[in-house]
Design a protein around this motif. Structure first.
Motif: not given
Length: 279
Positions: A260-273
């Motif tokens: 879950v931590l990895f998935t949420v992190g990827v989604l947030l990082a994708r938005r920031c990128y």
């Protein structure tokens, strides 16, 4: 020459035509870029990627460990107790390091992210390439540590292979949200924010998330801080797969938290990128 209007795939001319590259191949181009740099400067990364966890193992496992009664920990030696957690803790620290200043550099200093995304490669593919590269580096570092630690009697069975897997998973679970954190860091405040991350999050996790002693030794009022740490979940999995005694349901729970931590992190990082690279 034929062309494509799809901006989400890289285009490479081949014999007068354009070949459309899929998501994985486009992400792998970033990995190739990182490898080109790494193979020339790999010696400068030896400490962070391999030597640091081994120095901890020597200092804490053999040095301090000689003063610890391993019987209360359920192992023959203190080295066997601390070695799996040190692999996971080293993976976490390395993943955080690779997801802070290198990410900031791509946005601000060498601006490699802007150069790459000026081609049809998308920010999401650059992010994917970054995480793939971190995962490959984690596998290499975990393998080196596992082999060398074996000479100190750190492993009791072949579960060390799974310990390495746990280290990679824990590292990626930390790398994704930290990448989002770095990508969202405003200019002129990156030093303060990144230093605070290491000082108030990374170091306390290493010290108090069950790496060197059971979290049951921490006062109950503060124990929840260890329980919410991804490193504690990784430590529990690592010790469970090599020392035994881990309940299957508990193992699923630890793995689920990391996923879950990895998935949420990827989604947030994708938005920031996307926010910083798509104009």
């Amino acid at each position: 020459m034929t062309t494509t209007e799809n901006p989400r795939h890289a285009r490479v001319p081949v014999h007068g035509e354009v070949r459309v590259l899929g998501w994985w191949r486009s992400a792998w181009l970033w990995v190739e870029r990182q490898w080109t740099w790494y193979r020339r400067y790999w010696t400068s990364n030896l400490y962070s990627s391999g030597l640091q966890p081994l120095l901890f193992l020597l200092a804490m496992g053999l040095g301090f460990g000689s003063q610890v009664d391993p019987g209360v920990l359920g192992t023959d030696t203190y080295v066997q107790y601390v070695a799996p957690a040190l692999l996971v803790a080293g993976s976490m620290q390395f993943a955080v390091g690779e997801s802070t200043y290198p990410v900031l550099s791509g946005f601000r200093w060498n601006k490699a992210y802007f150069a790459v995304t000026s081609t049809p490669i998308t920010p999401g593919q650059v992010l994917g390439g970054h995480l793939i590269w971190v995962g490959l580096r984690l596998m290499l570092a975990a393998g080196v540590y596992a082999v060398i630690a074996a000479f100190f009697g750190a492993w009791v069975n072949a579960g060390v292979v799974l310990v390495a897997v746990v280290g990679v998973v824990t590292g990626l679970a930390c790398a994704a949200p930290v990448t989002a954190f770095a990508a969202s860091t405003p200019l002129r405040s990156e030093g303060t924010r990144i230093n605070s991350l290491f000082r108030f999050v990374v170091i306390p996790m290493v010290l108090f998330a069950g790496t060197f002693f059971p979290v049951e030794q921490i006062p109950l009022a503060l124990r929840w801080l260890a329980w919410i740490s991804p490193l504690w979940h990784g430590n529990e999995l690592a010790r469970g797969v090599t020392l035994g005694g881990l309940d299957p349901l508990a193992a699923l729970g630890h793995a689920a938290v990391l996923l879950v931590l990895f998935t949420v992190g990827v989604l947030l990082a994708r938005r920031c990128y996307d926010r910083r690279l798509v104009r």
